[in-house]
Write a protein that holds these residues in place. Structure first.
Motif, PDB file in Angstrom:
ATOM      1  N   ASN A 167      74.686  75.485  84.110  1.00 34.32           N
ATOM      2  CA  ASN A 167      74.349  74.358  83.413  1.00 34.32           C
ATOM      3  C   ASN A 167      73.886  73.347  84.459  1.00 34.32           C
ATOM      4  O   ASN A 167      72.697  72.704  84.132  1.00 34.32           O
ATOM      5  CB  ASN A 167      75.748  73.740  82.874  1.00 34.32           C
ATOM      6  CG  ASN A 167      75.837  72.658  82.037  1.00 34.32           C
ATOM      7  OD1 ASN A 167      74.963  71.473  82.497  1.00 34.32           O
ATOM      8  ND2 ASN A 167      76.368  72.538  80.913  1.00 34.32           N
ATOM      9  N   THR A 168      74.325  73.017  85.542  1.00 34.43           N
ATOM     10  CA  THR A 168      74.128  72.117  86.600  1.00 34.43           C
ATOM     11  C   THR A 168      72.677  72.641  86.902  1.00 34.43           C
ATOM     12  O   THR A 168      71.839  71.608  87.029  1.00 34.43           O
ATOM     13  CB  THR A 168      74.962  71.985  87.518  1.00 34.43           C
ATOM     14  OG1 THR A 168      76.392  71.684  87.132  1.00 34.43           O
ATOM     15  CG2 THR A 168      74.511  71.109  88.858  1.00 34.43           C
ATOM     16  N   VAL A 206      70.496  78.114  77.621  1.00 28.19           N
ATOM     17  CA  VAL A 206      70.671  77.432  76.569  1.00 28.19           C
ATOM     18  C   VAL A 206      70.681  75.976  76.739  1.00 28.19           C
ATOM     19  O   VAL A 206      69.942  75.198  75.702  1.00 28.19           O
ATOM     20  CB  VAL A 206      72.253  77.761  76.297  1.00 28.19           C
ATOM     21  CG1 VAL A 206      72.965  76.618  75.175  1.00 28.19           C
ATOM     22  CG2 VAL A 206      72.295  79.230  75.648  1.00 28.19           C
ATOM     23  N   ASN A 207      70.922  75.424  78.057  1.00 27.24           N
ATOM     24  CA  ASN A 207      70.647  74.096  78.364  1.00 27.24           C
ATOM     25  C   ASN A 207      69.241  73.530  78.240  1.00 27.24           C
ATOM     26  O   ASN A 207      68.800  72.559  77.886  1.00 27.24           O
ATOM     27  CB  ASN A 207      71.482  73.760  79.567  1.00 27.24           C
ATOM     28  CG  ASN A 207      73.025  73.489  79.334  1.00 27.24           C
ATOM     29  OD1 ASN A 207      73.192  72.357  78.899  1.00 27.24           O
ATOM     30  ND2 ASN A 207      73.859  74.476  79.562  1.00 27.24           N
ATOM     31  N   HIS A 263      69.830  71.444  84.505  1.00 31.43           N
ATOM     32  CA  HIS A 263      69.690  70.045  84.559  1.00 31.43           C
ATOM     33  C   HIS A 263      68.762  69.540  86.041  1.00 31.43           C
ATOM     34  O   HIS A 263      67.695  68.646  85.912  1.00 31.43           O
ATOM     35  CB  HIS A 263      70.846  68.997  84.455  1.00 31.43           C
ATOM     36  CG  HIS A 263      71.359  68.900  83.301  1.00 31.43           C
ATOM     37  ND1 HIS A 263      72.266  70.081  82.496  1.00 31.43           N
ATOM     38  CD2 HIS A 263      71.264  67.956  82.234  1.00 31.43           C
ATOM     39  CE1 HIS A 263      72.560  69.659  81.341  1.00 31.43           C
ATOM     40  NE2 HIS A 263      72.110  68.565  81.117  1.00 31.43           N
ATOM     41  N   PRO A 296      78.636  78.013  76.800  1.00 30.03           N
ATOM     42  CA  PRO A 296      78.181  79.514  76.655  1.00 30.03           C
ATOM     43  C   PRO A 296      79.325  80.434  75.824  1.00 30.03           C
ATOM     44  O   PRO A 296      80.600  80.278  76.233  1.00 30.03           O
ATOM     45  CB  PRO A 296      77.929  80.095  77.720  1.00 30.03           C
ATOM     46  CG  PRO A 296      77.622  78.703  78.613  1.00 30.03           C
ATOM     47  CD  PRO A 296      78.358  77.872  78.204  1.00 30.03           C
ATOM     48  N   MET A 301      72.738  72.543  92.959  1.00 23.67           N
ATOM     49  CA  MET A 301      72.281  73.829  92.891  1.00 23.67           C
ATOM     50  C   MET A 301      71.183  74.323  93.549  1.00 23.67           C
ATOM     51  O   MET A 301      70.497  75.329  93.280  1.00 23.67           O
ATOM     52  CB  MET A 301      72.663  74.478  91.413  1.00 23.67           C
ATOM     53  CG  MET A 301      73.824  74.292  90.753  1.00 23.67           C
ATOM     54  SD  MET A 301      75.484  74.692  91.671  1.00 23.67           S
ATOM     55  CE  MET A 301      75.151  76.554  91.968  1.00 23.67           C
ATOM     56  N   PRO A 361      76.018  66.627  86.345  1.00 26.88           N
ATOM     57  CA  PRO A 361      75.934  66.352  84.903  1.00 26.88           C
ATOM     58  C   PRO A 361      77.403  66.366  84.264  1.00 26.88           C
ATOM     59  O   PRO A 361      78.169  67.222  84.371  1.00 26.88           O
ATOM     60  CB  PRO A 361      75.163  67.520  84.192  1.00 26.88           C
ATOM     61  CG  PRO A 361      75.279  68.574  85.260  1.00 26.88           C
ATOM     62  CD  PRO A 361      75.460  68.152  86.753  1.00 26.88           C
ATOM     63  N   SER A 405      73.645  80.486  80.420  1.00 21.49           N
ATOM     64  CA  SER A 405      74.167  78.905  80.396  1.00 21.49           C
ATOM     65  C   SER A 405      72.728  77.886  80.625  1.00 21.49           C
ATOM     66  O   SER A 405      72.634  77.157  79.834  1.00 21.49           O
ATOM     67  CB  SER A 405      75.363  78.818  81.463  1.00 21.49           C
ATOM     68  OG  SER A 405      75.631  77.225  81.374  1.00 21.49           O
ATOM     69  N   GLU A 447      77.429  76.448  86.887  1.00 23.74           N
ATOM     70  CA  GLU A 447      76.671  76.459  87.823  1.00 23.74           C
ATOM     71  C   GLU A 447      75.291  76.453  86.935  1.00 23.74           C
ATOM     72  O   GLU A 447      74.246  75.880  87.383  1.00 23.74           O
ATOM     73  CB  GLU A 447      76.745  77.283  88.781  1.00 23.74           C
ATOM     74  CG  GLU A 447      77.981  77.048  89.670  1.00 23.74           C
ATOM     75  CD  GLU A 447      78.035  77.923  90.947  1.00 23.74           C
ATOM     76  OE1 GLU A 447      78.725  77.685  91.851  1.00 23.74           O
ATOM     77  OE2 GLU A 447      77.108  79.056  91.162  1.00 23.74           O
ATOM     78  N   ILE A 475      67.946  73.170  74.950  1.00 28.13           N
ATOM     79  CA  ILE A 475      68.668  72.084  74.216  1.00 28.13           C
ATOM     80  C   ILE A 475      67.590  70.951  74.760  1.00 28.13           C
ATOM     81  O   ILE A 475      67.193  69.958  74.144  1.00 28.13           O
ATOM     82  CB  ILE A 475      70.016  71.885  74.416  1.00 28.13           C
ATOM     83  CG1 ILE A 475      70.522  73.029  73.430  1.00 28.13           C
ATOM     84  CG2 ILE A 475      70.568  70.673  73.942  1.00 28.13           C
ATOM     85  CD1 ILE A 475      72.043  73.076  73.747  1.00 28.13           C
TER      86      ILE A 475
END
Lengths: 305, 305
Positions: free
Chosen positions: A278-279, A24-25, A282, B55, A250, B267, A21, A276, A28
Motif C-alpha cells: 500500500n505504502t 489494487v491501490n 503511493h 486486500p 519503501m 499514507p 496490495s 508495505e 484505485i
C-alpha cells in the motif's frame, strides 16, 4: 531515450500480498501500471494452513485467502501478466524491466517478489550471464545441443524445463519440489539433490551437487518463482540476509525502485506485506508523476533550443 | 523500581487497525499484554463509506470492517480495556502508562492512537498540567466549584463532560461533534465554535474561541479519543506534522516505545496501519523479553553482592 508514451507509471513485480496490495491501490489511484507475476498467486500463502493474524479475517486458510485475493484483483479490474521478471535496469530517468517475454519501461518499479525458497548457489551470481541464466525463453537457444543443468523450484515453471530439454543435447534436471512431472529420457536425467555450487573459468564449466558430485555442463538454468534481489537488479543495496534495504516510504537505494513485503525483511507476515504494498504504491506513483513532469519540461526545453 | 511480576510485556494504546493488529499478534505470540482503547473501535473506520483497498476484502463498508475487527478480537480472545491513556512515562528500564483509571507498567508500549481529528489548540501543550487536562477522572476534582471550558471530540466521551459538569461551578462546553446529548443548564452553556487558544500566566486564565471571544476560566479539559503524541509522552521525537518518528522496526526515539498506524505518518491507510501493528508487536515483544532477562540478571547480581 524512450518516448514518454512508452513509459508506464509503475511496474509491480510479484503477486503475493504485497504486490496485490500495491496493484489494487495503483488501480484505485488511476495509475498506468503493469502487474507481473503468477496467476496462481503466492505459493507461500497457498501452503499456509491457518492464518489467524490477518486483521478482519479471524481464521482463514491459505487457499481461501488466495481465493479472496484473486477475487479482489478481479473486482478491482487488475490483470496479472503471467511473465517472469528476470532483470531490472536503471536507465537514468526511468527503469527497464526484462521479462521472459518482453522488455517494458516504467518510471517506478515495486519489487514484491518475496523471499527465495531457494538460496543462491555458490557461484550463481558470479556466473550470471556467463553460463548462469534465470530465463529459459531468453537464453535457451544459446544452449541448443549443449549440456546443461536445470534447477526448478515450482511446478508452475516445469514447462520451461521441458522447453529447455527440447533444445539441450543433454540435460541434468534438479527439481526442488517433491514431485516432478518431467520424465527421464536418453537425453534427460533427473538428478538427486540440488546444485550447491557453480564453477568454471570465464564461463560455467561444471556444477557441484549437494552430494558432492561434479557434473560438466555448458550452462545452468535456475528456474525460480522469484529471483533474488541482487540478481534482479545490479547495485541495489541489500542487507546481510539479502533483503532490499528500504526507507519508511519503501524506496530502495536506486531512484525509482521501491520494494514491499518479505523481500524487505522480517517479520515475514501477510499484514506487513499488504501494508508495505500500500505504502509503496503511493510512493512509487508520486515519483512516477514527478518524473513524467520532469520529462515534459525537458522535452519543452529541447524544443525551445 | 517495580517488581518484575508487576510489569507486563507490552501495552497497546489504541483500537484502530494498527492496535488491533498488534494485539492479535501479541495474543498469538503468547505475550502478557494490555490493550487500551474504545470498545467501539475506530471512529474513522466506522465513518468510512466503502473501502476498496484492504486486500482480501474487495468491497467492505467501514461499519462492516469494524464488525470484522471486533469478531477477530473476540475470536482471538483479546479484551479491550475501555480506558483513556493520558500519559506515558519513561522509567528507565520500563514504561509507566497512566489512564483515566489507573497506572500500569510495561517493558514496551505501542502507540497506535491514530491522527488527531482535533489539532492541539494554541497554548494547549504549554499549559498541560497547569490548567489544561486530558483526563476528567484524574483532574476533575481539582475544579470543583470552579469555572471550566470542556472540549469534546467524541460521543463516546460525553459522559466525562457530564461528570465534569457535576463538579464545576460553571462549564462552557464545546462539542466538536455535530450533535450533543449534553443539555444546557444554569451552570452549563453550550458554546459555539471551538477553543482556538489557551492563555494565562503561571496557570490557565482564559480560552479564546474560534469566533474570537475570550472567556475567563480556571481550567480547560480536552476530552479526545486520542491525545497527540507529544502530549502523550514527553521527549518523543515527532516530525513537523506531529507524527511519531519511527524506524523500520517501528521503534520510536524513546527506548521501549513503538508506534504504528496513522500516528507514524502518511499514507493514512488501513493496510499500512495493520501491517505496522504486526511489525510493532514483534519488535515490542522482542524488546520486552530482552528487558525481562536483563532485570532477572540484575536481581541475581544484587543478591550476590
Amino acid at each position: 531515450m524512450a518516448d514518454n508514451s512508452e513509459i508506464c507509471d509503475v511496474i509491480v513485480v510479484g503477486t503475493g500480498p504485497a504486490g496485490i496490495s500495491a496493484a489494487v491501490n495503483l488501480k484505485i489511484l488511476g495509475a498506468d501500471f503493469i502487474l507481473f507475476g503468477h496467476s496462481s498467486l503466492s505459493e507461500k500463502v497457498e501452503r499456509s494452513e491457518l492464518i489467524r493474524n490477518y486483521p478482519g479475517l479471524p481464521e482463514v486458510t491459505g487457499p481461501e485467502l488466495n481465493r479472496l485475493f484473486a477475487e479482489h484483483l478481479s473486482a478491482a479490474g487488475v490483470e496479472i501478466r503471467n511473465e517472469n521478471v528476470v532483470g531490472i535496469y536503471d536507465m537514468g530517468d526511468y527503469l527497464s524491466v526484462l521479462t521472459d517475454k518482453r522488455s517494458v519501461n516504467a518510471f517506478s518499479v515495486i519489487i514484491a517478489s518475496g523471499v527465495q525458497s531457494l538460496k543462491p548457489a555458490k557461484g550463481e551470481l558470479e556466473f550470471l550471464g556467463r553460463g548462469v541464466s534465470y530465463c529459459a525463453t531468453c537464453d535457451g537457444e544459446l544452449y541448443r545441443g549443449k549440456k546443461i543443468a536445470v534447477v526448478c523450484d515450482s511446478p508452475a515453471l516445469e514447462h520451461e524445463a521441458v522447453y529447455l530439454s527440447s533444445l539441450a543435447g543433454y540435460m541434468y534436471y534438479f527439481p526442488v519440489m517433491k514431485e516432478t512431472s518431467v520424465k527421464e529420457s536418453d537425453t534427460l536425467r533427473i538428478a538427486g539433490g540440488t546444485v550447491k555450487e557453480v564453477s568454471g573459468g570465464m564461463k560455467v564449466q561444471s556444477v557441484i551437487t549437494s552430494s558432492g558430485e561434479s557434473i560438466d555442463v555448458d550452462g545452468v538454468f535456475f528456474l525460480k518463482r522469484s529471483v533474488s534481489p541482487s540478481a534482479l537488479m545490479f547495485g541495489l543495496a541489500t542487507d546481510e540476509d539479502g533483503h532490499i534495504v528500504v526507507s519508511r516510504d519503501m524506496s530502495a537505494s536506486v531512484r525509482g525502485c521501491f520494494a514491499a513485503g518479505d523481500v524487505t525483511g522480517r517479520p515475514y507476515q501477510l499484514a506487513k506485506a499488504a501494508g508495505e504494498g500500500n505504502t509503496a504504491a503511493h510512493s512509487a506513483l508520486a515519483l512516477a508523476k514527478q518524473r513524467r513532469e520532469e520529462q515534459k519540461l525537458q522535452k519543452i526545453e529541447r524544443q525551445n533550443t
